[in-house]
Design a protein around this motif. Structure first.
Motif, mmCIF file in Angstrom:
data_model
loop_
_atom_site.group_PDB
_atom_site.id
_atom_site.type_symbol
_atom_site.label_atom_id
_atom_site.label_comp_id
_atom_site.label_asym_id
_atom_site.label_seq_id
_atom_site.Cartn_x
_atom_site.Cartn_y
_atom_site.Cartn_z
ATOM 1 N N TYR A 1 34.396 48.783 45.243
ATOM 2 C CA TYR A 1 34.236 47.835 44.144
ATOM 3 C C TYR A 1 33.291 48.345 43.057
ATOM 4 C CZ TYR A 1 36.272 44.623 47.518
ATOM 5 O OH TYR A 1 37.102 44.034 48.428
ATOM 6 N N ILE A 2 33.423 47.731 41.878
ATOM 7 C CA ILE A 2 32.523 47.933 40.746
ATOM 8 C C ILE A 2 31.763 46.619 40.564
ATOM 9 C CG2 ILE A 2 32.362 48.422 38.270
ATOM 10 C CD1 ILE A 2 35.229 49.700 38.634
ATOM 11 N N TYR A 3 30.446 46.693 40.488
ATOM 12 C CA TYR A 3 29.586 45.526 40.355
ATOM 13 C C TYR A 3 28.929 45.581 38.976
ATOM 14 C CZ TYR A 3 29.994 45.334 45.444
ATOM 15 O OH TYR A 3 30.476 45.265 46.727
ATOM 16 N N ALA A 4 28.994 44.474 38.231
ATOM 17 C CA ALA A 4 28.467 44.460 36.870
ATOM 18 C C ALA A 4 27.651 43.190 36.628
ATOM 19 C CB ALA A 4 29.611 44.554 35.868
ATOM 20 N N LEU A 5 26.388 43.374 36.246
ATOM 21 C CA LEU A 5 25.500 42.254 35.931
ATOM 22 C C LEU A 5 25.878 41.723 34.552
ATOM 23 C CD1 LEU A 5 22.948 40.650 36.826
ATOM 24 C CD2 LEU A 5 21.613 42.387 35.596
ATOM 25 N N TYR A 6 26.276 40.458 34.456
ATOM 26 C CA TYR A 6 26.809 39.884 33.225
ATOM 27 C C TYR A 6 25.833 38.889 32.606
ATOM 28 C CZ TYR A 6 29.884 37.483 29.996
ATOM 29 O OH TYR A 6 30.434 36.943 28.870
ATOM 30 N N SER A 7 25.543 39.055 31.322
ATOM 31 C CA SER A 7 24.665 38.147 30.599
ATOM 32 C C SER A 7 25.456 36.973 30.018
ATOM 33 C CB SER A 7 23.924 38.878 29.478
ATOM 34 O OG SER A 7 23.250 37.958 28.652
#
Length: 76
Positions: free
Chosen positions: A19-25
């Motif tokens: 998986y790709i994990y992305a912190l979203y604002s």
């Protein structure tokens, strides 16, 4: 063009074999009353498969500005 109404996107990204994990604002300066700490911290992590499909959203117990993944475990 920069605008206080523009929403910030992803703040940090890491990945595992699966998986790709992305912190979203998703926050704008206008919505946060110019609070840079708030705009550059988030408690939402989007998880994508390697085909780019959003598979889930993780809500952290507090906002962070970075994180890392090890063996599909999230550290912040």
């Amino acid at each position: 063009v920069f605008s206080k109404e523009n929403e910030n996107g992803y703040l940090a990204v890491d990945c595992s074999d699966d998986y790709i994990y992305a912190l979203y604002s998703g926050k704008s300066l206008a919505a946060t009353n110019n609070n840079l700490m708030e705009i550059y911290h988030s408690n939402k992590v989007h998880v994508f498969d390697w085909d780019g499909h959003l598979v889930r959203e993780i809500t952290l117990d507090h906002p962070v500005n970075t994180f890392c993944i090890q063996d599909d475990s999230l550290f912040y």
